[in-house]
Each structure stands twice: as C-alpha cells, then as structure tokens.
Design a protein around this motif. Structure first.
Motif, short mmCIF file in Angstrom:
data_model
loop_
_atom_site.label_atom_id
_atom_site.label_comp_id
_atom_site.label_asym_id
_atom_site.label_seq_id
_atom_site.Cartn_x
_atom_site.Cartn_y
_atom_site.Cartn_z
N GLN A 75 1.34 -0.74 -0.14
CA GLN A 75 0.13 0.16 0.06
C GLN A 75 0.83 1.56 0.12
O GLN A 75 2.15 1.83 0.47
N LEU A 76 0.85 2.08 -1.02
CA LEU A 76 0.90 3.37 -0.70
C LEU A 76 0.93 4.35 0.32
O LEU A 76 -0.56 4.43 1.00
N VAL A 77 2.00 4.40 1.13
CA VAL A 77 1.63 5.22 2.68
C VAL A 77 2.60 6.86 2.19
O VAL A 77 2.08 7.37 3.04
N HIS A 78 3.29 6.98 1.31
CA HIS A 78 3.94 8.35 1.45
C HIS A 78 4.54 8.46 -0.77
O HIS A 78 4.87 7.78 -1.13
N GLU A 79 4.39 10.04 -0.68
CA GLU A 79 5.10 10.31 -2.26
C GLU A 79 5.21 11.19 -1.66
O GLU A 79 5.02 12.08 -0.97
N ALA A 80 6.72 11.79 -2.93
CA ALA A 80 7.30 12.50 -3.06
C ALA A 80 7.49 13.24 -4.82
O ALA A 80 7.96 12.01 -5.12
N THR A 81 7.65 14.38 -4.74
CA THR A 81 7.29 14.54 -6.06
C THR A 81 8.75 15.77 -6.31
O THR A 81 9.83 15.72 -5.69
N GLY A 82 8.01 16.60 -7.36
CA GLY A 82 8.75 17.87 -7.27
C GLY A 82 9.18 18.89 -6.57
O GLY A 82 9.62 19.68 -6.65
N ALA A 83 8.62 18.49 -5.40
CA ALA A 83 8.13 19.60 -5.21
C ALA A 83 9.07 20.43 -3.60
O ALA A 83 9.23 20.91 -3.36
#
Length: 268
Positions: A199-207
C-alpha cells in the motif's frame, strides 16, 4: 571521522552517519562500492554472499552509538538474515550490534525488503540506501527506520546533498514486531514512493529535491544512549534483540517483476 559524523547528526540523522562511517571503514578494508550500478536481483538469504554483502565489524560510529558493529551479530539460517543487538562487550562498547551493506551501488528502480523487527526503547531497525563523501559522492539516502520503542510505525525520509527531506511516520498494520511486513520504495528521477505491505504510504515529487546518485543498500540494528528524543530513552533489553530479513529485491525500472507479490508488478 568527525567530519563524517557532522554530516547528519540531528534528530534522526544518526542513521545516515552510521552509514557514512560504515562506508568509510568498508572502503578502507577493500569493500568500496563498484562504480557501475548493480542489476536486478532477489536475495532469499539461503546464504550470505560475500560478493554481494560486506559485514560491518570492529568499530562504532561515535558517541551517539552505544554498540560496536560485530560480525558475530550477523547470521543467516533457515533462509533468513538475522541482525542482533545484545549486551556483549566488544572493543570500547558494552553492546554489540549488526549491520550489512551491499558492495555494489544501485540506481532507479524498486527496492523491496520483507522484514520483522523486535521491540526495545533506544533501538533502530533500518532498511535504507546510502551514498556519501567517502564514495566521492554527495550524501543521498532513502530510509525505512523502525524506532522499536513504537513498532506500530515506521519512519520514511530522504537525504539529498546532506539535507533531510520528506520525513513521515506511517503505520505498520499489526505492528512491525508481530510478523513480517513488506517495505518497498520506487525510486524514479522525478518521483519517489514508499509502500508498506503493497500500500502506498508516502510520495515525494518535484516539490522537494530527490536523491539522484546510485547508492548501496543497508540493513542495520543499533542503539543509542544519547538520541532519546528521537529513539526513546535507552534501556538494557536484558536479552538478545533481533531484526530478521526474509527477502531483499531490487528491480531496475522497466524490467519484469521478479516475484508475485512485488510492487514492481503493479507498475507494469
């Protein structure tokens, strides 16, 4: 050594410092990572491959760590890698602890470990990737860290250029100590995603900045007398504390998933 420690000692930076110093000692003992990045693999720990793994032994990482890395705390049996922490004097520390790291570096892809932790205030059971100045690279890092004072959660975060980003505490269903759980992250150039039990619990992108340098893979179990605010006040557990790893897999981006439960299968 102090220069390495100063990179990351802070509320949660001791794990990175451990990795940095471990990398330094590994390099001086002939275990420096290869320049080329590693290929996809699955390790079920039927044995501990000396060509893949370097076992930390004979040093500690400074005043924040109350144990000495010892090869006696790293064992493989029954298809399981077991790292342990116990009151067993070694060198200048009263406790011994276990750590392994890959000899190769790995880049973008899916990293997956099936792990069960123990409990104990003041201890850290970690699955992470790291590279740094000892390898003539900036300090990049991607983490799963179970602070075993509270095994109901796992901390995820990154370091980029020695600075921390993307920290979050996420739930581990049923507890990290009650059974094996699957911890995975998908590392892409412009996105990083963490998963617990698929299960996806955290995400980081270009921010925020994301790691970009190929890294080694680590497992470690260690304790601290001084990082109580983060890891909890250390108390002698009075027994051997264990972190067990049932499987580790790395799947390069774009390559087929390697086992049925793999997060990499969801990406295809």
């Amino acid at each position: 050594m102090e220069a390495v420690k100063s990179l990351s000692i802070g509320r949660r930076g001791a794990g990175a410092a451990c990795a940095a110093l471990a990398g330094m000692l590994a390099a001086t003992s002939g275990a420096q990572a290869q320049d080329a990045t590693g290929k996809s693999f699955v390790d079920n720990f039927d044995s501990l491959s000396g060509s893949r793994w370097f076992v930390s032994d004979g040093w500690n990482n400074g005043k924040h760590q109350n144990c000495t890395w010892s090869k006696s705390q790293v064992k493989v049996s029954g298809g399981m890698l077991n790292l342990s922490f116990e009151k067993k004097p070694y060198k200048e520390r009263q406790y011994s602890c276990g750590e392994v790291q890959t000899r190769e570096r790995f880049s973008y892809g899916v990293y997956e470990a099936r792990v069960k932790t123990d409990t104990g205030s003041g201890l850290n059971a970690a699955f992470f990737t790291y590279i740094g100045p000892v390898d003539k690279q900036p300090h990049d890092e991607i983490d799963f860290e179970v602070l075993t004072k509270d095994p109901s959660k796992v901390q995820v975060n990154t370091y980029v250029g020695g600075k921390p980003y993307n920290e979050k505490l996420v739930d581990v269903p049923g507890g990290a100590d009650k059974g094996f759980h699957d911890y995975a992250f998908v590392w892409e150039k412009e996105r990083l995603r963490w998963y617990v039990d698929g299960q996806l619990v955290h995400e980081a992108t270009g921010a925020t900045p994301l790691p970009s340098n190929a890294q080694k893979i680590f497992f470690s179990l260690w304790g601290s007398d001084t990082l109580g605010e983060w890891m909890g006040p250390f108390t002698d557990p009075g027994r051997v504390v264990t972190m067990s790893v049932d499987r580790l897999a790395f799947t390069a981006l774009g390559e087929p998933c390697q086992f049925e439960e793999s997060v990499a299968c969801k990406l295809q």
